[in-house]
Write an enzyme that holds these catalytic residues in place. Structure first.
Site, PDB file in Angstrom:
ATOM      1  N   TYR A 147       0.861  -1.183   0.000  1.00 43.63           N
ATOM      2  CA  TYR A 147       0.000   0.000   0.000  1.00 43.63           C
ATOM      3  C   TYR A 147       0.895   1.230   0.000  1.00 43.63           C
ATOM      4  O   TYR A 147       1.962   1.219   0.625  1.00 43.63           O
ATOM      5  CB  TYR A 147      -0.888  -0.019   1.256  1.00 43.63           C
ATOM      6  CG  TYR A 147      -2.169   0.753   1.101  1.00 43.63           C
ATOM      7  CD1 TYR A 147      -3.148   0.326   0.217  1.00 43.63           C
ATOM      8  CD2 TYR A 147      -2.395   1.918   1.830  1.00 43.63           C
ATOM      9  CE1 TYR A 147      -4.326   1.034   0.061  1.00 43.63           C
ATOM     10  CE2 TYR A 147      -3.576   2.625   1.684  1.00 43.63           C
ATOM     11  CZ  TYR A 147      -4.537   2.177   0.801  1.00 43.63           C
ATOM     12  OH  TYR A 147      -5.709   2.873   0.640  1.00 43.63           O
ATOM     13  N   ARG A 179     -20.259 -11.663  -8.317  1.00 40.41           N
ATOM     14  CA  ARG A 179     -19.702 -12.886  -8.920  1.00 40.41           C
ATOM     15  C   ARG A 179     -20.322 -14.154  -8.358  1.00 40.41           C
ATOM     16  O   ARG A 179     -19.889 -15.246  -8.707  1.00 40.41           O
ATOM     17  CB  ARG A 179     -18.188 -12.902  -8.787  1.00 40.41           C
ATOM     18  CG  ARG A 179     -17.655 -12.895  -7.371  1.00 40.41           C
ATOM     19  CD  ARG A 179     -16.150 -12.948  -7.360  1.00 40.41           C
ATOM     20  NE  ARG A 179     -15.639 -13.085  -6.012  1.00 40.41           N
ATOM     21  CZ  ARG A 179     -14.466 -13.584  -5.701  1.00 40.41           C
ATOM     22  NH1 ARG A 179     -13.670 -14.013  -6.658  1.00 40.41           N
ATOM     23  NH2 ARG A 179     -14.069 -13.667  -4.458  1.00 40.41           N
ATOM     24  N   ARG A 180     -21.308 -14.025  -7.463  1.00 43.07           N
ATOM     25  CA  ARG A 180     -21.967 -15.216  -6.896  1.00 43.07           C
ATOM     26  C   ARG A 180     -23.479 -15.078  -7.061  1.00 43.07           C
ATOM     27  O   ARG A 180     -24.058 -14.071  -6.623  1.00 43.07           O
ATOM     28  CB  ARG A 180     -21.626 -15.365  -5.414  1.00 43.07           C
ATOM     29  CG  ARG A 180     -20.161 -15.711  -5.181  1.00 43.07           C
ATOM     30  CD  ARG A 180     -19.879 -15.962  -3.715  1.00 43.07           C
ATOM     31  NE  ARG A 180     -19.720 -14.763  -2.928  1.00 43.07           N
ATOM     32  CZ  ARG A 180     -20.201 -14.567  -1.718  1.00 43.07           C
ATOM     33  NH1 ARG A 180     -20.960 -15.490  -1.157  1.00 43.07           N
ATOM     34  NH2 ARG A 180     -19.972 -13.449  -1.054  1.00 43.07           N
ATOM     35  N   TRP A 191      -9.120   7.893  -4.438  1.00 42.40           N
ATOM     36  CA  TRP A 191      -8.485   7.372  -3.216  1.00 42.40           C
ATOM     37  C   TRP A 191      -8.937   8.229  -2.057  1.00 42.40           C
ATOM     38  O   TRP A 191      -8.701   9.439  -2.037  1.00 42.40           O
ATOM     39  CB  TRP A 191      -6.955   7.423  -3.355  1.00 42.40           C
ATOM     40  CG  TRP A 191      -6.209   6.695  -2.288  1.00 42.40           C
ATOM     41  CD1 TRP A 191      -6.659   5.649  -1.538  1.00 42.40           C
ATOM     42  CD2 TRP A 191      -4.871   6.955  -1.860  1.00 42.40           C
ATOM     43  NE1 TRP A 191      -5.675   5.231  -0.674  1.00 42.40           N
ATOM     44  CE2 TRP A 191      -4.560   6.016  -0.847  1.00 42.40           C
ATOM     45  CE3 TRP A 191      -3.888   7.872  -2.234  1.00 42.40           C
ATOM     46  CZ2 TRP A 191      -3.330   5.974  -0.204  1.00 42.40           C
ATOM     47  CZ3 TRP A 191      -2.659   7.829  -1.597  1.00 42.40           C
ATOM     48  CH2 TRP A 191      -2.389   6.888  -0.596  1.00 42.40           C
TER      49      TRP A 191
HETATM   50  N1  LIG Z   1      -9.710   3.893  -3.149  1.00 40.19           N
HETATM   51  C1  LIG Z   1     -10.239   4.025  -1.942  1.00 40.19           C
HETATM   52  O1  LIG Z   1     -10.167   5.064  -1.297  1.00 40.19           O
HETATM   53  C2  LIG Z   1     -10.959   2.858  -1.362  1.00 40.19           C
HETATM   54  C3  LIG Z   1     -11.781   3.015  -0.250  1.00 40.19           C
HETATM   55  C4  LIG Z   1     -12.485   1.895   0.236  1.00 40.19           C
HETATM   56  C5  LIG Z   1     -12.299   0.665  -0.380  1.00 40.19           C
HETATM   57  N2  LIG Z   1     -11.454   0.573  -1.435  1.00 40.19           N
HETATM   58  C6  LIG Z   1     -11.241  -0.684  -2.144  1.00 40.19           C
HETATM   59  O2  LIG Z   1     -12.501  -1.171  -2.536  1.00 40.19           O
HETATM   60  C7  LIG Z   1     -12.448  -2.584  -2.605  1.00 40.19           C
HETATM   61  C8  LIG Z   1     -13.591  -3.158  -1.775  1.00 40.19           C
HETATM   62  O3  LIG Z   1     -13.360  -2.841  -0.399  1.00 40.19           O
HETATM   63  P1  LIG Z   1     -14.441  -3.285   0.688  1.00 40.19           P
HETATM   64  O4  LIG Z   1     -13.929  -2.989   2.035  1.00 40.19           O
HETATM   65  O5  LIG Z   1     -15.746  -2.766   0.276  1.00 40.19           O
HETATM   66  O6  LIG Z   1     -14.389  -4.871   0.420  1.00 40.19           O
HETATM   67  P2  LIG Z   1     -15.110  -6.081   1.155  1.00 40.19           P
HETATM   68  O7  LIG Z   1     -16.335  -5.619   1.851  1.00 40.19           O
HETATM   69  O8  LIG Z   1     -14.071  -6.794   1.935  1.00 40.19           O
HETATM   70  O9  LIG Z   1     -15.573  -6.966  -0.091  1.00 40.19           O
HETATM   71  C9  LIG Z   1     -14.646  -7.500  -0.982  1.00 40.19           C
HETATM   72  C10 LIG Z   1     -15.310  -7.622  -2.351  1.00 40.19           C
HETATM   73  O10 LIG Z   1     -14.349  -8.042  -3.302  1.00 40.19           O
HETATM   74  C11 LIG Z   1     -14.820  -9.214  -3.977  1.00 40.19           C
HETATM   75  N3  LIG Z   1     -13.669 -10.021  -4.317  1.00 40.19           N
HETATM   76  C12 LIG Z   1     -12.809 -10.618  -3.472  1.00 40.19           C
HETATM   77  N4  LIG Z   1     -11.851 -11.255  -4.158  1.00 40.19           N
HETATM   78  C13 LIG Z   1     -12.127 -11.066  -5.474  1.00 40.19           C
HETATM   79  C14 LIG Z   1     -11.523 -11.487  -6.688  1.00 40.19           C
HETATM   80  N5  LIG Z   1     -10.396 -12.211  -6.694  1.00 40.19           N
HETATM   81  N6  LIG Z   1     -12.098 -11.115  -7.853  1.00 40.19           N
HETATM   82  C15 LIG Z   1     -13.206 -10.369  -7.870  1.00 40.19           C
HETATM   83  N7  LIG Z   1     -13.818  -9.925  -6.747  1.00 40.19           N
HETATM   84  C16 LIG Z   1     -13.290 -10.272  -5.576  1.00 40.19           C
HETATM   85  C17 LIG Z   1     -15.731  -9.875  -2.969  1.00 40.19           C
HETATM   86  O11 LIG Z   1     -16.600 -10.753  -3.624  1.00 40.19           O
HETATM   87  P3  LIG Z   1     -17.071 -12.128  -2.889  1.00 40.19           P
HETATM   88  O12 LIG Z   1     -17.942 -11.697  -1.726  1.00 40.19           O
HETATM   89  O13 LIG Z   1     -17.779 -12.861  -3.940  1.00 40.19           O
HETATM   90  O14 LIG Z   1     -15.795 -12.799  -2.401  1.00 40.19           O
HETATM   91  C18 LIG Z   1     -16.434  -8.658  -2.387  1.00 40.19           C
HETATM   92  O15 LIG Z   1     -17.422  -8.197  -3.273  1.00 40.19           O
HETATM   93  C19 LIG Z   1     -11.058  -2.995  -2.099  1.00 40.19           C
HETATM   94  O16 LIG Z   1     -10.222  -3.157  -3.216  1.00 40.19           O
HETATM   95  C20 LIG Z   1     -10.625  -1.778  -1.305  1.00 40.19           C
HETATM   96  O17 LIG Z   1      -9.229  -1.649  -1.215  1.00 40.19           O
HETATM   97  C21 LIG Z   1     -10.782   1.632  -1.934  1.00 40.19           C
END
Ligand SMILES: NC(=O)c1ccc[n+]([C@@H]2O[C@H](COP(=O)([O-])OP(=O)(O)OC[C@H]3O[C@@H](n4cnc5c(N)ncnc54)[C@H](OP(=O)(O)O)[C@@H]3O)[C@@H](O)[C@H]2O)c1
Length: 328
Positions: A53, A174-175, A264
């Site tokens: 990160y 995806r599910r 971000w």
């Molecule tokens: N840029 C920013 O400021 C910011 C802020 C917040 C979050 N984010 C990013 O947003 C994303 C989601 O964060 P979150 O906290 O909302 O996540 P989360 O609640 O932990 O959920 C993870 C998601 O990713 C999917 N996933 C996991 N592995 C995968 C794969 N190999 N291929 C495709 N999909 C996959 C999961 O699907 P399943 O349930 O089917 O496993 C689920 O929908 C992360 O990448 C995080 O770093 C970025």
């Protein structure tokens, strides 16, 4: 003595994190002693421990960017906080711990009636969803937004906030079992993230012109989001869960003028005023108090079970978020 998670080097989270005792501390002038209640394990926290990160803290460090605590004791000169009151911890505090001393001015009071779990998770995912739905394409009543990872924490917040401000959502997942669940949670159109998505989106939105796409997956899924957009539409990439690079068909750039942008939350916090951030927290905590966010929880682990917790948080197909803390 309160305990905290620390990492002394970067690596595989379950092999890298350990639990240490913190010295008992008393709040000095302008400070508050807090007892942590809940803190989520977010993907960015795991990436930080892995050393993947862009934010790096001096080591040893305690992970955890957000969380909710209660006030245990206030230091001299502190006004506006009372013991027992719930507060949002400051951004990047290192929330995977049982408690500590914090500057009072860095805390944000949580209104009565907000579930602890939603408060603990408000500063990253709902704030990210809020910004992306407001800052790139001016929200117009009835307009559509398309996103992948619709069941993620951010994805669910996008659905809830879109409902609140009058937007409609297409969520790719995806599910198959998530389609009914997310539809019940307020998703207008929920579809499988596969090759049929483009045609299905067109049919289910009756050919509506969609100008905002949110991508946190990358790879083929990002292309599907981009393919759903009308001329001049914007794809906002904020995550890369598949760890696959994005493929951008040339025609989307030349003939449809699709814009590919990034978001971000950390960068937003770095340039936003404190007043803007606090206004956003107040808005989103108000929604949480009304029950707008119902983020599914996979499990809450005590800080002492951090290895099990990070292992679980790294697994796909979970029933929801993994948190550290005292329990729900
Ligand atoms: N840029 C920013 O400021 C910011 C802020 C917040 C979050 N984010 C990013 O947003 C994303 C989601 O964060 P979150 O906290 O909302 O996540 P989360 O609640 O932990 O959920 C993870 C998601 O990713 C999917 N996933 C996991 N592995 C995968 C794969 N190999 N291929 C495709 N999909 C996959 C999961 O699907 P399943 O349930 O089917 O496993 C689920 O929908 C992360 O990448 C995080 O770093 C970025």
């Amino acid at each position: 003595m309160p305990k905290a998670v620390v990492y002394r080097q970067y690596g595989v989270p379950a092999e890298t994190v350990e639990v240490v005792d913190l010295p008992a501390a008393a709040p000095g002038p302008g400070q508050v002693l807090v007892e942590n209640v809940l803190a989520p394990i977010n993907p960015a926290d795991l990436n930080t421990v892995e050393g993947k990160y862009p934010v790096r803290y001096p080591l040893p460090a305690t992970p955890g960017v957000e969380g909710v605590a209660t006030v245990a004791e206030v230091g001299p000169g502190v006004t506006g906080f009372q013991p027992g009151q719930a507060v949002l911890l400051p951004h990047g505090y290192g929330t995977w711990r049982e408690g500590g001393v914090v500057e009072a001015e860095s805390l944000f009071p949580v209104p009565e009636g907000v579930p602890y779990a939603e408060a603990a998770m408000i500063k990253i995912n709902p704030c990210t969803a809020w910004r992306m739905l407001h800052d790139f394409v001016a929200p117009q009543p009835g307009a559509w937004v398309v996103q992948n990872a619709g069941n993620s924490g951010v994805g669910r917040a996008v659905i809830a906030i879109a409902q609140k401000i009058g937007l409609r959502t297409v969520s790719l997942v995806r599910r198959p079992e998530l389609i009914e669940e997310l539809t019940a949670a307020g998703g207008d159109v929920v579809l499988l993230d596969d090759d049929n998505a483009k045609a299905e989106i067109k049919a289910r939105t009756e050919g509506a012109k969609i100008y905002l796409g949110l991508n946190s997956v990358g790879g083929e899924s990002a292309t599907r989001v981009a393919n759903a957009l009308a001329q001049g539409g914007k794809v906002i990439t904020f995550g890369a869960m598949s760890r696959q690079p994005m493929k951008i068909p040339t025609g989307l750039l030349i003939f449809k003028d699709i814009r590919f942008l990034g978001f971000w939350m950390t960068r937003w916090y770095q340039s936003a005023t404190e007043a803007d951030a606090r206004a956003m927290y107040a808005e989103l905590l108000g929604m949480a108090r009304e029950g707008a966010f119902k983020t599914p929880i996979d499990r809450v682990y005590p800080v002492t079970e951090i290895q099990e917790a990070v292992t679980r948080a790294l697994q796909g197909g979970r029933a929801g978020k993994v948190l550290l803390g005292k329990g729900l």
